[in-house]
Design an enzyme around this catalytic site. Structure first.
Site, PDB file in Angstrom:
ATOM      1  N   TYR A 245      48.301  51.724  84.474  1.00 51.78           N
ATOM      2  CA  TYR A 245      48.607  51.315  83.096  1.00 51.78           C
ATOM      3  C   TYR A 245      50.114  51.127  82.897  1.00 51.78           C
ATOM      4  CZ  TYR A 245      48.066  50.752  78.084  1.00 51.78           C
ATOM      5  OH  TYR A 245      48.076  50.228  76.815  1.00 51.78           O
TER       6      TYR A 245
ATOM      7  N   HIS B 138      55.971  54.580  74.403  1.00 49.71           N
ATOM      8  CA  HIS B 138      54.744  55.388  74.363  1.00 49.71           C
ATOM      9  C   HIS B 138      54.559  56.122  75.684  1.00 49.71           C
ATOM     10  CE1 HIS B 138      52.391  53.433  70.811  1.00 49.71           C
ATOM     11  NE2 HIS B 138      53.636  53.707  70.504  1.00 49.71           N
TER      12      HIS B 138
ATOM     13  N   TYR C 138      41.899  53.397  72.760  1.00 50.56           N
ATOM     14  CA  TYR C 138      40.895  52.517  73.365  1.00 50.56           C
ATOM     15  C   TYR C 138      39.551  53.212  73.199  1.00 50.56           C
ATOM     16  CZ  TYR C 138      44.617  49.910  75.826  1.00 50.56           C
ATOM     17  OH  TYR C 138      45.714  49.142  76.147  1.00 50.56           O
TER      18      TYR C 138
HETATM   19  C1  PHB Z   1      48.024  44.451  71.540  1.00 50.04           C
HETATM   20  O1  PHB Z   1      48.760  45.226  70.901  1.00 50.04           O
HETATM   21  O2  PHB Z   1      47.828  43.287  71.174  1.00 50.04           O
HETATM   22  C2  PHB Z   1      47.333  44.961  72.745  1.00 50.04           C
HETATM   23  C3  PHB Z   1      47.630  46.225  73.215  1.00 50.04           C
HETATM   24  C4  PHB Z   1      46.970  46.709  74.343  1.00 50.04           C
HETATM   25  C5  PHB Z   1      46.031  45.922  74.981  1.00 50.04           C
HETATM   26  C6  PHB Z   1      45.763  44.635  74.525  1.00 50.04           C
HETATM   27  C7  PHB Z   1      46.409  44.150  73.390  1.00 50.04           C
HETATM   28  O3  PHB Z   1      45.382  46.422  76.053  1.00 50.04           O
END
Ligand code: PHB
Ligand code: RFL
Length: 391
Positions: free
Chosen positions: A384, A72, A201
């Site tokens: 990130y 990604h 998000y």
């Molecule tokens: C997940 O795919 O479980 C996941 C992805 C990103 C996050 C937390 C959990 O910040």
């Protein structure tokens, strides 16, 4: 039994440490409280930083990850009924993350360990740690009605937040830092195509939501819930309705729903134990620190800890104590930065009832700034994708 390193816990930290030590010619045994099936049934992380991918490659277990994992280049932030992309690749000079589930990482490590004929003791009860303040530490456990003892040079405590390793350290020798958040995450796994190509998000007045995935046909979704909520209170239909409400109209419209394969609630916590070395005991992964999952850092920190630890132990057997002497300090510098990022992202994205209307305005202003300032998005992107490992 006598080995060089006894590892407590066969989660990703313990298994990866075992694999890296094997590559370095250091012999280790892993002692795990649960069965392999139990360990594989835990649905957790989904996002791997490049440093974690590199360590899995170094351990010789990256083949399936590279063929099945999804690279990604960005994430989307959703607020005010619209989505805004953070182009991580452009902002970081070409970096990306790998979407590949913790369950699959664990499975790959387990298979490699089995194929190499390395010992893992599963279903071990009453594990206890002894004499790690001296030169001859010991690990004891019971299995099949008998007590067993492993003599070793070092113990690696990779047994997670509720493990026995950190609890074996005298209270006067350890300092704990903790923040508990006033909400949890309700997660659902479903055999449905993800709602979007990248993770979303979402900051919404009803609470945070996250759209993630495990593959092009399997999705992982989360909604912020209250701490006293119970999984039984959430039918699949109620979950999908709540998720839809917290997304922009286009995502809500295109969301494909289906029966949940797994549904669970996790509390959110920030936690660090200092130091991470006590004589011949080293803590690594969730045994030493917890981050709220918002920044996707937990598994990645576990991997960087054991990367440092494997290097330090290999160095020790090569004649230098420099690595083990600096293990704790080296890990903690990286850990605190990930703690800061995870706390910041959690604070920005969740609904905090006690901060009221002013708090919501602060979040809205910061989100607006974040997606419109190259400087602010760059800070977000470089954290990130993961900060570089320092040597
Ligand atoms: C997940 O795919 O479980 C996941 C992805 C990103 C996050 C937390 C959990 O910040
Ligand atoms: P684990 O995975 O908890 O493994 C510890 C192992 O030790 C065993 N054990 C014992 N064995 C022997 N004796 C005892 N007394 C023992 N006590 C415990 C346990 O049975 C277990 O097998 O810790 P480890 O290896 O340090 O790994 C840490 C990661 O699992 C954790 O940080 C991540 O899952 C956190 N996390 C995420 N991290 C990421 O990097 N990216 C993500 O996207 C991400 N998403 C998440 C997450 C964690 C979540 N939850 C449920 C907390 C999403 C969620 C919802």
């Amino acid at each position: 039994m006598r080995v060089q390193v006894a590892i407590v816990g066969a989660g990703p930290a313990g298994l990866l440490l075992g694999a890296l030590l094997h590559r370095a010619g250091v012999d280790a045994v892993i002692v795990e409280r649960h069965s392999p099936d139990y360990v594989l049934a835990r649905i957790r992380a989904g996002v791997l930083e490049q440093t974690t991918v590199d360590l899995l490659d170094e351990a010789g277990v990256g083949r399936r990850m590279h063929s099945e994992g999804l690279l990604h280049d960005g994430i989307e932030l959703c607020f005010g009924n619209a989505r805004h992309r953070i182009d991580m690749k452009a902002l970081t000079g070409g970096k990306h993350v790998m979407v590949y589930g913790q369950t699959e990482v664990t499975r790959d490590l387990m298979h490699a360990r089995e194929a190499a004929g390395l010992t893992t003791v599963y279903d071990a009860n009453d594990v206890s740690l002894h004499d790690f303040d001296g030169a001859r530490p010991k690990l004891r456990y019971t299995a099949g009605g008998a007590t067993h003892e492993i003599e070793c040079d070092f113990i690696a405590g990779c047994d997670g937040f509720h493990g026995v390793s950190r609890a074996s350290v005298p209270a006067s020798a350890i300092r704990l830092y903790e923040k508990v958040y006033p909400f949890g995450w309700l997660g659902v796994l479903s055999e449905t195509p993800p709602v979007a190509h990248e993770l979303i998000y979402s900051n919404h007045e009803r609470g945070f939501a996250l759209c993630s995935m495990r593959s092009l046909t399997r999705s992982r979704y989360y909604v912020q819930c209250s701490l006293d909520d119970k999984v039984e209170n959430w039918s699949d239909a109620a979950f999908w309705d709540e998720l839809r409400r917290r997304l922009d109209p286009e995502a809500a419209e295109s969301l494909v729903t289906g029966p949940s394969i797994e549904k669970s609630i996790a509390p959110l916590r920030s936690f660090v134990a200092e130091p991470m070395r006590f004589g011949r005991l080293f803590l690594a992964g969730d045994a030493a620190h917890i981050v709220p999952p918002t920044g996707a850092k937990g598994l990645n920190l576990a991997a960087s800890d054991v990367g440092y630890l494997a290097g330090a132990l290999a160095e020790y057997y090569g004649g230098s104590e420099h690595g083990i002497a600096h293990y704790s300090e080296r890990c903690l510098r990286r850990i605190w930065k990930a703690e800061r990022f995870s706390w910041w992202f959690t604070s920005l994205m969740h609904h905090f009832p006690e901060t009221g209307a002013f708090g919501q305005k602060m979040q809205a202003a910061e989100l607006d700034y974040l997606v419109n300032s190259v400087a602010a998005s760059t800070v977000m992107a470089e954290n990130y994708v993961g900060l570089p490992l320092e040597h």
